[in-house]
Scaffold this active site. Structure first.
Site, PDB file in Angstrom:
ATOM      1  N   GLY A  98       0.261  -7.103  -9.182  1.00  0.00           N
ATOM      2  CA  GLY A  98       1.214  -7.525 -10.209  1.00  0.00           C
ATOM      3  C   GLY A  98       0.568  -7.452 -11.572  1.00  0.00           C
ATOM      4  N   CYS A 125      -5.202  -6.514  -4.896  1.00  0.00           N
ATOM      5  CA  CYS A 125      -5.352  -6.502  -6.353  1.00  0.00           C
ATOM      6  C   CYS A 125      -5.008  -7.872  -6.950  1.00  0.00           C
ATOM      7  CB  CYS A 125      -4.499  -5.376  -6.946  1.00  0.00           C
ATOM      8  SG  CYS A 125      -4.988  -4.999  -8.629  1.00  0.00           S
ATOM      9  N   TYR A 126      -3.929  -7.997  -7.689  1.00  0.00           N
ATOM     10  CA  TYR A 126      -3.574  -9.322  -8.228  1.00  0.00           C
ATOM     11  C   TYR A 126      -3.430 -10.338  -7.092  1.00  0.00           C
ATOM     12  CZ  TYR A 126      -1.039 -13.177 -10.317  1.00  0.00           C
ATOM     13  OH  TYR A 126      -0.664 -14.431 -10.716  1.00  0.00           O
ATOM     14  N   HIS A 212      -5.813  -0.584  -4.006  1.00  0.00           N
ATOM     15  CA  HIS A 212      -4.438  -0.439  -3.486  1.00  0.00           C
ATOM     16  C   HIS A 212      -4.414   0.452  -2.238  1.00  0.00           C
ATOM     17  CE1 HIS A 212      -2.185  -2.378  -6.730  1.00  0.00           C
ATOM     18  NE2 HIS A 212      -3.211  -2.009  -7.479  1.00  0.00           N
ATOM     19  N   GLU A 214      -1.869   0.984  -0.374  1.00  0.00           N
ATOM     20  CA  GLU A 214      -0.535   1.537  -0.155  1.00  0.00           C
ATOM     21  C   GLU A 214      -0.311   2.884  -0.833  1.00  0.00           C
ATOM     22  OE1 GLU A 214      -1.414  -0.975  -2.006  1.00  0.00           O
ATOM     23  OE2 GLU A 214      -0.147  -1.317  -3.733  1.00  0.00           O
ATOM     24  N   ASP A 270      25.181   6.923   4.474  1.00  0.00           N
ATOM     25  CA  ASP A 270      25.134   5.460   4.563  1.00  0.00           C
ATOM     26  C   ASP A 270      26.408   4.889   5.192  1.00  0.00           C
ATOM     27  OD1 ASP A 270      22.806   5.890   3.216  1.00  0.00           O
ATOM     28  OD2 ASP A 270      23.595   5.303   1.269  1.00  0.00           O
ATOM     29  N   LYS A 412      16.260   4.292   2.937  1.00  0.00           N
ATOM     30  CA  LYS A 412      17.059   5.489   3.232  1.00  0.00           C
ATOM     31  C   LYS A 412      16.526   6.289   4.435  1.00  0.00           C
ATOM     32  CE  LYS A 412      20.343   8.251   1.575  1.00  0.00           C
ATOM     33  NZ  LYS A 412      21.661   7.795   1.108  1.00  0.00           N
TER      34      LYS A 412
END
Ligand code: XMP
Length: 556
Positions: A98, A125-126, A212, A214, A270, A412
């Site tokens: 963040g 991280c944060y 990170h 991710e 969808d 999605k």
């Protein structure tokens, strides 16, 4: 085309083919809240890992990565109480990155239950700085901001979070603060050149990592998240399409009981997947309404009806309202007026048809998780609000419909996997986004039946060639536009005077930005020669090489 459209203000944010009605209503923002959204969640959760969102641009990516490891994951706010999340059966918590600094007043922190409940915690991280700060350590601004690639060196014996990885490996850093004192019971498990404490942990599986995992720039990041959710939290691989379908069907049945559900089919993935799931759950209690607005592509209405009525035996009310729509647009030139008119017309037709069905209790919508996340505002109850354009506020208040939104926790790509598992045709599951107002915003200027037919014929050829050359799935969108320019050509010995058709093909991730596709020249050549030969009223074909920004994907 009017030159002063500001897409961010005037168009829907995603360009998906839309959750049910919103696909049709386009930009018509209706008052929200007439129809009711019911909690609790749709998934009878087996187990989950929660991501506490401290506002990083990557928070959503963490959730996706965890789900790719077949573990259910939701983003929750840092203010969420245990009682709001306990039904998700959390087995671990990830604290996201963040923009804040923990030593600033008002910096967001993890709720106390995160540490009190003895769950494994991974601070990123944060998130790492928050847990260090909350557990009694010290964080300070670092003299040197660390941004970009770094090499992480493990310290001592392998920590389970790094199981299967080398002693040192590349990671992606982005931080200005650093840990200067660890909380009691914590020990550093890795460092980088600029961060003596790049990873820390205690005996109770509370772990902080400064980098990170991710993002793709941390090549072993997926393995690190898998180690956390599988080895450390002990989650099984339960999040997969067939379990989701099983749970969703149970949840729909318990929500709907013996009530009646209506669903607007747009032709997009969808609404198709939502309808399919609800049909599996409650069969004939579902009626789909398919409004042909006259702005669909060649054979599209027939295919939709075929898929649902013939192949799946779903009750469908097919309303051919094309004359009404085309007439309503006969004098409309401004693109935003076109959208508004199509939206208003849709609601009129939908209301009329819904009223004919008698008592209806539920309205199905294909709302997706990104819509849910985006509609959360700080301090809100998690998953409490949906953007107003996703609400079907245009339906009469006295209908008092409760919303059924079986996809509201899916991304999605997960919707697509569920669609395939449900047996929907690949053609429908991987359909490129198509705007609700359809060809009405691809015929420049006034819309007539003749122009729509010309565009349909040209668009068919574009699609045919794109598919025949195996390009369809690589492109975000590919289509033809009928410009309002006429041009001279020569056909045989005769001078021809016909329309200029523009071909548009773009690559994109989420439609916020897009690049024109470098289509092979021979494919472009074939598209062009087929259009001028097979569509008599077209004399010239041009290829649009504008990226977004500054252009938009659609021409209007
Ligand atoms: P633009 O043209 O703004 O489009 O770059 C971004 C994405 O949004 C789609 N789009 C719409 N979708 N109703 C819709 O449902 C609309 O009025 C609309 N206008 C644009 C477009 O196809 C692209 O995917």
């Amino acid at each position: 085309m009017s030159a002063n459209i500001t897409p961010s203000q005037s168009r829907p944010p995603h360009g998906e083919d839309g959750p049910g009605l919103s696909a049709h209503v386009g930009t018509v923002e209706e008052p929200a809240g007439q129809n009711r959204r019911s909690e609790p969640h749709y998934h009878t959760q087996r187990e989950s890992v929660l991501v506490i969102d401290f506002g990083s641009q990557y928070s959503r990516l963490i959730a996706r990565r965890v789900r790719e490891a077949n573990v259910y994951c939701e983003l929750i706010e840092h203010t969420a109480e245990w009682d709001e999340v306990r039904h998700l059966n959390p087995k671990g918590v990830i604290l996201s990155g963040g923009p804040a600094s923990v030593y600033e007043t008002g910096a967001p922190l993890a709720p106390s239950w995160v540490f009190d409940r003895d769950l494994p915690v991974l601070g990123i991280c944060y998130g790492m700085q928050a847990l260090v700060h909350q557990l009694g350590g010290q964080v300070e601004p670092s003299g040197k901001r660390e941004f970009g690639h770094a090499i992480l060196q493990q310290r001592g014996s392998d920590h389970p979070i790094f199981e299967g990885l080398s002693q040192s490996f590349p990671v992606w850093m982005s931080h200005g603060d650093r840990i200067v004192e660890q909380p009691s019971g914590f020990a550093a498990v890795a460092h980088t050149e600029n961060s003596p404490i790049a990873a820390t942990s205690n005996e109770r599986n509370v772990i902080g990592i400064q980098f990170h995992p991710e993002v793709v720039h941390t090549p072993d990041g997926t393995r690190i998240l898998e180690n956390f959710v599988h080895s450390i939290c002990g989650c099984g691989r339960n999040w997969n399409p067939s379990n989701f379908i099983e749970d969703a069907v149970d949840d729909i049945r318990s929500q709907v009981g013996d009530g009646k559900v209506i669903c607007a089919l747009s032709g997009g993935v969808d609404s198709a997947v939502a309808a399919c799931l609800i049909h599996r759950a409650v069969g004939d209690q579902l009626t789909c309404i398919f409004v042909n607005n006259g702005f669909m592509r060649l054979e599209e209405p027939e295919r939709i009806i075929d898929t649902f009525r013939r192949n799946m035996n779903v009750n469908i009310v097919h309303v051919d309202a094309s004359d009404e729509f085309v007439d309503a647009l006969s004098e409309v030139i401004d693109p935003e007026d076109k959208r508004r008119t199509v939206g208003e017309q849709f609601i009129k037709v939908f209301d009329r048809e819904a009223a004919r069905l008698g008592q209806v209790d539920f309205l199905a919508q294909g709302t997706l998780y990104p819509d849910v996340i985006e509609s959360q505002t700080p301090g809100d109850n998690v998953s409490a609000k949906i953007k107003s354009h996703h609400n079907v506020g245009g339906l009469p208040e006295e209908m008092k419909l409760e919303l059924v939104e079986p996809l509201r926790y899916l991304f999605k790509d997960e919707v697509r996997m569920v669609g395939l598992e449900l047996g929907l045709a690949e053609e429908m599951v991987y359909r490129q986004p198509f705007p609700g107002p359809g060809l009405a915003i691809r015929v420049m200027g006034a819309v007539t039946r003749e122009k729509l037919d010309t565009l349909r014929a040209a668009d068919w050829i574009v699609m045919d060639e794109i598919k025949a050359n195996g390009l369809y799935r690589d492109l975000w969108q590919s289509f033809a536009v009928l410009t309002d320019t006429m041009s001279v050509g020569v056909v045989g010995d005769f001078r021809a005077y016909g329309y200029v058709v523009a071909v548009r093909a773009v690559t994109s991730e989420e439609a916020m930005t897009a690049d024109w596709a470098r289509l092979p020249h021979d494919v472009l050549g074939r598209i062009s020669s087929r259009i001028v030969n097979e569509v008599p009223s077209v004399s010239r074909v041009v290829y649009d090489i504008t990226s977004k920004p500054p252009g938009t994907i659609e021409w209007e």
